[in-house]
Design a protein around this motif. Structure first.
Motif, PDB file in Angstrom:
ATOM      1  N   TYR A 132       0.835  -1.199   0.000  1.00  0.00           N
ATOM      2  CA  TYR A 132       0.000   0.000   0.000  1.00  0.00           C
ATOM      3  C   TYR A 132       0.871   1.252   0.000  1.00  0.00           C
ATOM      4  O   TYR A 132       1.846   1.338   0.756  1.00  0.00           O
ATOM      5  CB  TYR A 132      -0.914   0.014   1.221  1.00  0.00           C
ATOM      6  CG  TYR A 132      -1.826  -1.191   1.290  1.00  0.00           C
ATOM      7  CD1 TYR A 132      -2.936  -1.293   0.457  1.00  0.00           C
ATOM      8  CD2 TYR A 132      -1.571  -2.236   2.163  1.00  0.00           C
ATOM      9  CE1 TYR A 132      -3.773  -2.392   0.512  1.00  0.00           C
ATOM     10  CE2 TYR A 132      -2.402  -3.350   2.227  1.00  0.00           C
ATOM     11  CZ  TYR A 132      -3.506  -3.419   1.386  1.00  0.00           C
ATOM     12  OH  TYR A 132      -4.316  -4.519   1.438  1.00  0.00           O
ATOM     13  N   ASP A 133       0.488   2.220  -0.802  1.00  0.00           N
ATOM     14  CA  ASP A 133       1.276   3.456  -0.907  1.00  0.00           C
ATOM     15  C   ASP A 133       0.646   4.620  -0.180  1.00  0.00           C
ATOM     16  O   ASP A 133       1.329   5.565   0.195  1.00  0.00           O
ATOM     17  CB  ASP A 133       1.465   3.829  -2.377  1.00  0.00           C
ATOM     18  CG  ASP A 133       0.148   4.055  -3.088  1.00  0.00           C
ATOM     19  OD1 ASP A 133      -0.259   5.210  -3.250  1.00  0.00           O
ATOM     20  OD2 ASP A 133      -0.490   3.062  -3.481  1.00  0.00           O
ATOM     21  N   SER A 134      -0.669   4.606   0.058  1.00  0.00           N
ATOM     22  CA  SER A 134      -1.360   5.775   0.598  1.00  0.00           C
ATOM     23  C   SER A 134      -1.899   5.501   1.995  1.00  0.00           C
ATOM     24  O   SER A 134      -2.687   4.568   2.190  1.00  0.00           O
ATOM     25  CB  SER A 134      -2.513   6.171  -0.333  1.00  0.00           C
ATOM     26  OG  SER A 134      -3.273   7.222   0.224  1.00  0.00           O
ATOM     27  N   GLY A 182       2.345   4.755  -9.849  1.00  0.00           N
ATOM     28  CA  GLY A 182       3.353   5.670 -10.354  1.00  0.00           C
ATOM     29  C   GLY A 182       3.714   5.378 -11.798  1.00  0.00           C
ATOM     30  O   GLY A 182       3.541   4.265 -12.298  1.00  0.00           O
ATOM     31  N   ALA A 183       4.239   6.387 -12.460  1.00  0.00           N
ATOM     32  CA  ALA A 183       4.619   6.227 -13.860  1.00  0.00           C
ATOM     33  C   ALA A 183       5.744   5.223 -14.027  1.00  0.00           C
ATOM     34  O   ALA A 183       5.810   4.496 -15.025  1.00  0.00           O
ATOM     35  CB  ALA A 183       5.031   7.591 -14.430  1.00  0.00           C
ATOM     36  N   SER A 184       6.641   5.150 -13.040  1.00  0.00           N
ATOM     37  CA  SER A 184       7.778   4.230 -13.140  1.00  0.00           C
ATOM     38  C   SER A 184       7.376   2.798 -12.824  1.00  0.00           C
ATOM     39  O   SER A 184       8.003   1.862 -13.311  1.00  0.00           O
ATOM     40  CB  SER A 184       8.905   4.669 -12.199  1.00  0.00           C
ATOM     41  OG  SER A 184       9.342   5.981 -12.530  1.00  0.00           O
ATOM     42  N   GLY A 185       6.357   2.604 -12.001  1.00  0.00           N
ATOM     43  CA  GLY A 185       5.842   1.273 -11.727  1.00  0.00           C
ATOM     44  C   GLY A 185       6.382   0.639 -10.462  1.00  0.00           C
ATOM     45  O   GLY A 185       7.375  -0.087 -10.501  1.00  0.00           O
ATOM     46  N   TYR A 186       5.714   0.911  -9.335  1.00  0.00           N
ATOM     47  CA  TYR A 186       6.074   0.301  -8.058  1.00  0.00           C
ATOM     48  C   TYR A 186       4.975  -0.681  -7.660  1.00  0.00           C
ATOM     49  O   TYR A 186       3.786  -0.375  -7.741  1.00  0.00           O
ATOM     50  CB  TYR A 186       6.276   1.371  -6.989  1.00  0.00           C
ATOM     51  CG  TYR A 186       7.462   2.259  -7.293  1.00  0.00           C
ATOM     52  CD1 TYR A 186       8.750   1.871  -6.943  1.00  0.00           C
ATOM     53  CD2 TYR A 186       7.298   3.463  -7.981  1.00  0.00           C
ATOM     54  CE1 TYR A 186       9.853   2.677  -7.248  1.00  0.00           C
ATOM     55  CE2 TYR A 186       8.383   4.274  -8.290  1.00  0.00           C
ATOM     56  CZ  TYR A 186       9.654   3.875  -7.928  1.00  0.00           C
ATOM     57  OH  TYR A 186      10.739   4.664  -8.241  1.00  0.00           O
ATOM     58  N   PHE A 187       5.375  -1.836  -7.211  1.00  0.00           N
ATOM     59  CA  PHE A 187       4.483  -2.978  -7.001  1.00  0.00           C
ATOM     60  C   PHE A 187       3.352  -2.684  -6.014  1.00  0.00           C
ATOM     61  O   PHE A 187       3.572  -2.111  -4.946  1.00  0.00           O
ATOM     62  CB  PHE A 187       5.303  -4.165  -6.498  1.00  0.00           C
ATOM     63  CG  PHE A 187       4.483  -5.382  -6.152  1.00  0.00           C
ATOM     64  CD1 PHE A 187       4.101  -6.277  -7.136  1.00  0.00           C
ATOM     65  CD2 PHE A 187       4.093  -5.638  -4.845  1.00  0.00           C
ATOM     66  CE1 PHE A 187       3.344  -7.403  -6.829  1.00  0.00           C
ATOM     67  CE2 PHE A 187       3.339  -6.758  -4.525  1.00  0.00           C
ATOM     68  CZ  PHE A 187       2.967  -7.639  -5.523  1.00  0.00           C
ATOM     69  N   LEU A 221       5.317   9.250  -3.806  1.00  0.00           N
ATOM     70  CA  LEU A 221       4.384   8.164  -3.509  1.00  0.00           C
ATOM     71  C   LEU A 221       4.432   7.699  -2.065  1.00  0.00           C
ATOM     72  O   LEU A 221       3.394   7.389  -1.471  1.00  0.00           O
ATOM     73  CB  LEU A 221       4.668   6.964  -4.423  1.00  0.00           C
ATOM     74  CG  LEU A 221       4.253   7.083  -5.889  1.00  0.00           C
ATOM     75  CD1 LEU A 221       4.802   5.906  -6.684  1.00  0.00           C
ATOM     76  CD2 LEU A 221       2.737   7.148  -6.018  1.00  0.00           C
ATOM     77  N   TYR A 222       5.626   7.636  -1.483  1.00  0.00           N
ATOM     78  CA  TYR A 222       5.804   6.914  -0.222  1.00  0.00           C
ATOM     79  C   TYR A 222       6.270   7.781   0.949  1.00  0.00           C
ATOM     80  O   TYR A 222       6.739   7.253   1.947  1.00  0.00           O
ATOM     81  CB  TYR A 222       6.786   5.757  -0.427  1.00  0.00           C
ATOM     82  CG  TYR A 222       6.279   4.736  -1.419  1.00  0.00           C
ATOM     83  CD1 TYR A 222       5.272   3.849  -1.069  1.00  0.00           C
ATOM     84  CD2 TYR A 222       6.778   4.687  -2.721  1.00  0.00           C
ATOM     85  CE1 TYR A 222       4.782   2.926  -1.982  1.00  0.00           C
ATOM     86  CE2 TYR A 222       6.294   3.765  -3.636  1.00  0.00           C
ATOM     87  CZ  TYR A 222       5.300   2.884  -3.261  1.00  0.00           C
ATOM     88  OH  TYR A 222       4.822   1.965  -4.171  1.00  0.00           O
ATOM     89  N   THR A 223       6.097   9.102   0.837  1.00  0.00           N
ATOM     90  CA  THR A 223       6.363   9.957   2.003  1.00  0.00           C
ATOM     91  C   THR A 223       5.189  10.847   2.392  1.00  0.00           C
ATOM     92  O   THR A 223       5.175  11.356   3.519  1.00  0.00           O
ATOM     93  CB  THR A 223       7.601  10.845   1.773  1.00  0.00           C
ATOM     94  OG1 THR A 223       7.385  11.686   0.623  1.00  0.00           O
ATOM     95  CG2 THR A 223       8.840  10.000   1.577  1.00  0.00           C
ATOM     96  N   PRO A 224       4.167  11.074   1.534  1.00  0.00           N
ATOM     97  CA  PRO A 224       3.061  11.957   1.930  1.00  0.00           C
ATOM     98  C   PRO A 224       2.269  11.401   3.109  1.00  0.00           C
ATOM     99  O   PRO A 224       2.125  10.187   3.271  1.00  0.00           O
ATOM    100  CB  PRO A 224       2.195  12.033   0.667  1.00  0.00           C
ATOM    101  CG  PRO A 224       3.102  11.676  -0.453  1.00  0.00           C
ATOM    102  CD  PRO A 224       4.044  10.662   0.115  1.00  0.00           C
ATOM    103  N   ILE A 263      11.661   9.416   4.951  1.00  0.00           N
ATOM    104  CA  ILE A 263      12.174   8.113   4.521  1.00  0.00           C
ATOM    105  C   ILE A 263      11.012   7.354   3.873  1.00  0.00           C
ATOM    106  O   ILE A 263      10.011   7.079   4.533  1.00  0.00           O
ATOM    107  CB  ILE A 263      12.730   7.320   5.717  1.00  0.00           C
ATOM    108  CG1 ILE A 263      13.859   8.105   6.392  1.00  0.00           C
ATOM    109  CG2 ILE A 263      13.222   5.953   5.272  1.00  0.00           C
ATOM    110  CD1 ILE A 263      14.348   7.489   7.683  1.00  0.00           C
ATOM    111  N   PRO A 264      11.138   6.983   2.601  1.00  0.00           N
ATOM    112  CA  PRO A 264      10.039   6.275   1.928  1.00  0.00           C
ATOM    113  C   PRO A 264       9.756   4.926   2.585  1.00  0.00           C
ATOM    114  O   PRO A 264      10.668   4.119   2.795  1.00  0.00           O
ATOM    115  CB  PRO A 264      10.545   6.093   0.494  1.00  0.00           C
ATOM    116  CG  PRO A 264      11.616   7.126   0.327  1.00  0.00           C
ATOM    117  CD  PRO A 264      12.254   7.269   1.682  1.00  0.00           C
ATOM    118  N   ALA A 265       8.512   4.691   2.908  1.00  0.00           N
ATOM    119  CA  ALA A 265       8.117   3.436   3.561  1.00  0.00           C
ATOM    120  C   ALA A 265       6.682   3.123   3.168  1.00  0.00           C
ATOM    121  O   ALA A 265       5.899   4.015   2.834  1.00  0.00           O
ATOM    122  CB  ALA A 265       8.244   3.552   5.077  1.00  0.00           C
TER     123      ALA A 265
END
Length: 774
Positions: free
Chosen positions: A333-335, A407-412, A459-462, A546-548
């Motif tokens: 999960y990203d959000s 994301g445009a780059s593609g994160y699982f 994606l992973y810090t907001p 830190i992205p998590a």
């Protein structure tokens, strides 16, 4: 009543209504009490289940809603209002009363009616904004949940009252109210036997009284015998039967050693679970839901408790001699949205069988450090959901699939199989813990730096503005003070160790204020289950830039060293954290306390000079061969779990309510019969055809009266209706008579009764066959 009709005829409508209503209704006041008890039982059942945040006090008004709806509908019926006027008036009363009751829950200290209406309206509006324009995974408002539950109970009471006192069809009321009650009871593991007994007693006594009244009316019409004595006889006999049946049922329940309904949910369609997951964001969360299915979804709502189930979720076969223990990841999960996680804006990429699932995506494991292949086969058990499980990054699978990435780059986010109901074989690439470029050690992760890709940061810090409160900020400051070095790995490792000291508790319902972020809640009460631990760690890391992300799947099972078979139980469902390190990808951390998490950290390794930039990506395919020295990242325990996603009171209540509604409407529509004009010939033909289907067809030599009499001998209670239809058939077919409006109405009513009565022939057919054999 003669005086009443006289007054109506003379225009004294108001005086007549007052005198008529003062009299005891034909059904008796006890019938009104019984209907009110049935509606109250539904309200008590929903209240006891505590669907909203697991707090039963929120639904205390629901039983009174059912009683009030019953009384208002009863008054409208006895006032002589037509059907639609009665329902409209009931709806108006609901619109006036329910917002006040909900507002009283939202403002427990009391307020004026205007303020109560405003509180309810504000809560509903905010919920719509959260779930609509903002498209949040979950809303922190509860007013709309309470309002909907109140509408459900009000509708039950209104329908039951009109069915009994307006349509004179108590069986319709019992069926519909009973279906709603049983649906709610089936969704919760709470013991509601007392409510079932209450409903059973009320419904059986209501049916007995209705049948006694019907027999009394029939005897009065025929002017045979003492109608009052007949009714009294039916009531006494019915009371004895009801008491004996209920006492016997309770005795059987107390002495039974089995649970005949325990498997009622076994084999629930996986598509239903999948569809209901998409509806979960609209459902109230809390209570103690019954496990009806299992699966991970696009959202992970964090409630106050979770229901543990001990079913076999899946079986993994890992080829010996691989003895590494793996966490089996399903979704990421990203959000973070305060009380839930979600993967947002994900796009699905179709992959053919055997094609790299993450090819050309940012999370492609072939480009992120040294990796070692591991091949395994998964046989679904209770979990036949669409998403594949894999230790970290899956590479190829032996069936078509769709990988969801953000994301445009593609994160699982997840890997959806074309056929999640059958076994699949998969190859994954797992990180190798070796002290050489691309390998993972503590010092190499420390040296990875913080040169994150811009999209990773986006994606992973907001975080939502109120994700952290004073207690969670204090906790973060304490962790930072204890961290030996100011780098992402040491901060994450220190945070993981600190959170493990918190108390593991699978039920923290009611311990935190409504709408409070789970992170602030966890930092305040310092207890919870794995989603609380993982959410807190991921959010605190994000606060530090830190992205998590939080991920969910299963803890490892106990693998047979000879066969490589590893059963995975549903109660090992778990949530943990993945932290991003440039050049290496995602590194797992499990902060869950209570001795549940036992993941080992990487080896220390030689000191590596920190890099100002990300470690260069390795060429595609670099990880296909494991180095001679080094080990794969081990996984952790065989016990412990987090909350199972997709629980039934949260996942399928809407689908189940729809099924209940459809079934109830179908029954009522079938019972009502066709709405078109009826004729004596069409009614007789319909009854004859129905009876013939159950093996009671007319003999060629039987007259209409003879056939009706033979059916009446089999179904004594249906004899009056059969005689009505037979007489009309003979008069029209052989006497060329035209039926008046009153006779047509009696004919239609007889058809409605017979549509239900003739169903009993299905149970008498086999008995008739046995008699013939003798």
């Amino acid at each position: 009543m003669t005086a009443l009709h006289s007054d109506v005829a003379s225009g004294s409508t108001r005086a007549a209504w007052m005198r008529g209503f003062a009299l005891t209704p034909a059904e008796g006041w006890l019938s009104l009490i019984l209907v009110a008890l049935m509606a109250a039982a539904v309200g008590l059942s929903i209240d006891d289940a505590a669907w909203v945040l697991g707090d039963p006090t929120y639904g205390d008004f629901l039983p009174w809603v059912g009683v009030l709806a019953t009384f208002i509908t009863f008054v409208a019926v006895k006032a002589g209002w037509p059907r639609w006027a009665t329902h409209v008036v009931g709806a108006v009363f609901a619109a006036l009363v329910l917002p006040l009751l909900v507002g009283a829950v939202l403002l427990p200290d009391g307020a004026s009616p205007v303020e109560l209406y405003r509180a309810t309206a504000t809560s509903v509006t905010n919920a719509w904004i959260d779930l609509g324009p903002l498209h949040l995974a979950v809303t922190r408002e509860i007013g709309h949940y309470l309002l909907v539950l109140g509408i459900v109970v009000w509708s039950v009471g209104q329908f039951a009252a009109y069915a009994v006192f307006g349509h004179r069809r108590p069986l319709d009321a019992v069926v519909v109210v009973g279906m709603v009650l049983l649906a709610n009871m089936a969704l919760t593991v709470r013991d509601q036997l007392s409510l079932l007994v209450l409903f059973t007693l009320a419904s059986l006594f209501l049916l007995a009284r209705a049948h006694a009244l019907e027999e009394q009316t029939a005897w009065l019409r025929r002017r045979i015998g003492d109608a009052t004595a007949v009714r009294s006889l039916y009531l006494r006999g019915g009371t004895v039967f009801i008491v004996a049946a209920v006492v016997g049922s309770l005795a059987l329940t107390a002495s039974a050693s089995s649970a005949p309904l325990a498997g009622a949910w076994a084999g629930v369609g996986d598509k239903l679970v999948e569809v209901s997951q998409s509806l979960q964001r609209y459902l109230p969360f809390g209570g103690a839901p019954r496990a009806v299915g299992f699966g991970f979804g696009q959202t992970a709502t964090i409630t106050g408790s979770w229901s543990q189930q001990d079913a076999l979720a899946l079986t993994v076969h890992v080829a010996p001699p691989d003895r590494n223990r793996y966490y089996w990841r399903a979704v990421a999960y990203d959000s973070f949205q305060g009380q839930a996680w979600a993967w947002t804006g994900a796009r699905g990429v179709e992959r053919d069988r055997g094609v790299d699932t993450l090819k050309d995506e940012a999370d492609d494991p072939t480009r992120l450090g040294l990796r070692a292949p591991v091949t395994f086969t998964v046989e679904p058990g209770a979990n036949k959901g669409p998403y594949a499980v894999s230790p970290l990054d899956g590479r190829t699978v032996d069936q078509g699939s769709k990988v969801y990435v953000v994301g445009a780059s593609g994160y699982f986010s997840a890997l959806q199989l074309s056929d999640g109901g059958r076994s699949y074989t998969m190859t994954a690439l797992v990180p190798v813990e070796v002290d050489q470029p691309g390998g993972r050690t503590k010092n190499r992760l420390r040296a990875a730096g913080t040169n994150y890709p811009a999209e990773i940061v986006d994606l992973y810090t907001p975080l939502p503005k109120d994700a952290l409160g004073p207690n969670s900020k204090a906790l973060l400051a304490d962790i930072l003070a204890k961290s030996p070095k100011d780098n992402p790995y040491d901060i994450a490792a220190t945070m993981e160790a600190e959170l493990k000291t918190f108390r593991y508790n699978s039920n923290v319902s009611g311990m935190c204020p409504v709408g409070q972020s789970v992170v602030e809640c966890f930092a305040t009460i310092r207890q919870g289950y794995c989603q609380y631990y993982a959410s807190t760690m991921a959010v605190l890391l994000r606060e530090e830039g830190i992205p998590a992300r939080m991920v969910q799947g299963y803890l490892p099972g106990t693998r047979d060293s000879v066969t490589g078979e590893e059963p995975i139980r549903s109660d090992t469902a778990h949530a943990w954290v993945e932290v991003y390190f440039p050049g290496y990808g995602w590194q797992m951390f499990d902060p869950t306390g209570g001795g549940l998490a036992r993941n080992d950290p990487p080896p220390e390794g030689q000191v590596v000079q920190p890099s100002a930039s990300a470690i260069p990506a390795l060429p595609s395919g670099r990880g296909d061969n494991e180095p001679e020295q080094g080990r794969r990242i081990p996984a952790g325990p065989t016990t412990g779990s987090g909350p199972t996603q997709g629980t039934p009171g949260l996942m399928i209540v809407v689908a189940l309510v729809l099924l209940v509604a459809i079934g109830a409407l179908a029954f009522v529509a079938w019972r009502r019969g066709p709405r078109r004009d009826v004729t004596a010939d069409s009614v007789w033909r319909s009854i004859s055809r129905t009876a013939a289907r159950f093996g009671f067809a007319a003999r060629p030599t039987q007259t209409v009266y003879e056939y009706a009499g033979s059916l009446g001998d089999v179904l004594p209670t249906a004899r009056p209706a059969l005689e009505t239809v037979a007489r009309a058939k003979v008069e029209v077919a052989y006497g060329n008579r035209e039926l008046g409006a009153e006779r047509v109405g009696a004919l239609r009513d007889a058809q409605r009764r017979l549509r239900v009565s003739l169903l009993r022939l299905a149970f008498l057919r086999e008995e008739r066959r046995r008699r013939r054999r003798r």
